[in-house]
Design an enzyme around this catalytic site. Sequence first.
Site, PDB file in Angstrom:
ATOM      1  CG  ASP A  40      31.886  55.177  34.056  1.00  0.00           C
ATOM      2  OD1 ASP A  40      32.886  54.595  33.605  1.00  0.00           O
ATOM      3  OD2 ASP A  40      31.732  55.402  35.274  1.00  0.00           O
ATOM      4  CG  HIS A  64      32.425  50.624  33.416  1.00  0.00           C
ATOM      5  ND1 HIS A  64      32.683  49.471  34.133  1.00  0.00           N
ATOM      6  CD2 HIS A  64      32.233  51.599  34.333  1.00  0.00           C
ATOM      7  CE1 HIS A  64      32.633  49.730  35.430  1.00  0.00           C
ATOM      8  NE2 HIS A  64      32.375  51.032  35.574  1.00  0.00           N
ATOM      9  CE  LYS A  95      33.173  48.700  40.783  1.00  0.00           C
ATOM     10  NZ  LYS A  95      33.294  49.592  39.603  1.00  0.00           N
ATOM     11  CB  ILE A  99      36.663  30.536  40.627  1.00  0.00           C
ATOM     12  CG1 ILE A  99      36.185  30.161  39.211  1.00  0.00           C
ATOM     13  CG2 ILE A  99      35.582  30.232  41.661  1.00  0.00           C
ATOM     14  CD1 ILE A  99      35.939  28.677  39.026  1.00  0.00           C
ATOM     15  N   GLY A 100      39.414  31.931  40.108  1.00  0.00           N
ATOM     16  CA  GLY A 100      40.608  32.300  39.361  1.00  0.00           C
ATOM     17  C   GLY A 100      40.591  31.900  37.909  1.00  0.00           C
TER      18      GLY A 100
END
Length: 256
Positions: A40, A64, A95, A99-100
């Site tokens: 990170d 990241h 993360k 919505i899909g």
Amino acid sequence: MAHVCGKPYEERAPHLRHPKARKLFEIQASKDTNLCVAADVTSSTSVLELADQIGDLISVVKTHVDILEDFDWSFIEHLTRLARKHNFMIFEDRKFADIGSTVGLQYTGGIYKISEWADFVTAHVVSGESVLSGLDSVLLLTNMSTSSTNVDNTDTCLTFAQSYPSKVSGFIGQRREYDLDIPLWTPGVSRPSVTGDGQGQVYRTPKTVVDQGADVVIVGRGIVKAGNKEERRESAKWFREEGWRAYLRRCTVMMA
């Protein structure tokens, strides 16, 4: 802790439902390591140097990519080349939580094109099952390693994993509270003398997290901030040895 995690990685691997999870356990068994380094940092060069310096000691590099200040596609080309050289996998800790349809675009498009190079990605379950529709090889977050967290999504994650075995390859969490053989990755790991960072992070030792069911031990600052390249490598060796020793002990005790 469920008895299944007391078996060696090489015995568990053939029975895992996701191919990336099977490959992970095969790598860990062949390299005698369950260490994932959390790179990170904000410099592409720093990530690549670290991956090359300790690539033989780890099973996974966690990135990241959206915090890199100098990102371009050559970074991905170099990182995947190092993954082949040292036989480690790549985990992008994105993360996802939308919505899909939006998640699908975030995963496959933009400047990062995560789907083309990441072996694993993370996702929250807050948006429901649709978050999985645009992803592959997902590590679902059951809980996090911060002192203020009061949410545990283990039951929801288990439901998703059972319903979508071709999508879910593991869980991110602090302890194993389930019987299914789904790999558990545990972050927030450091040396015994370090218990927190003043910003809510809670640290535990490799032995503690492996005793509580971790299959992958995720270490960031304990390696990244260890000093020069020699000191970083020595720190990675320590975490690798501690995590592997705890894993061997777990196998011995639980298989007795």
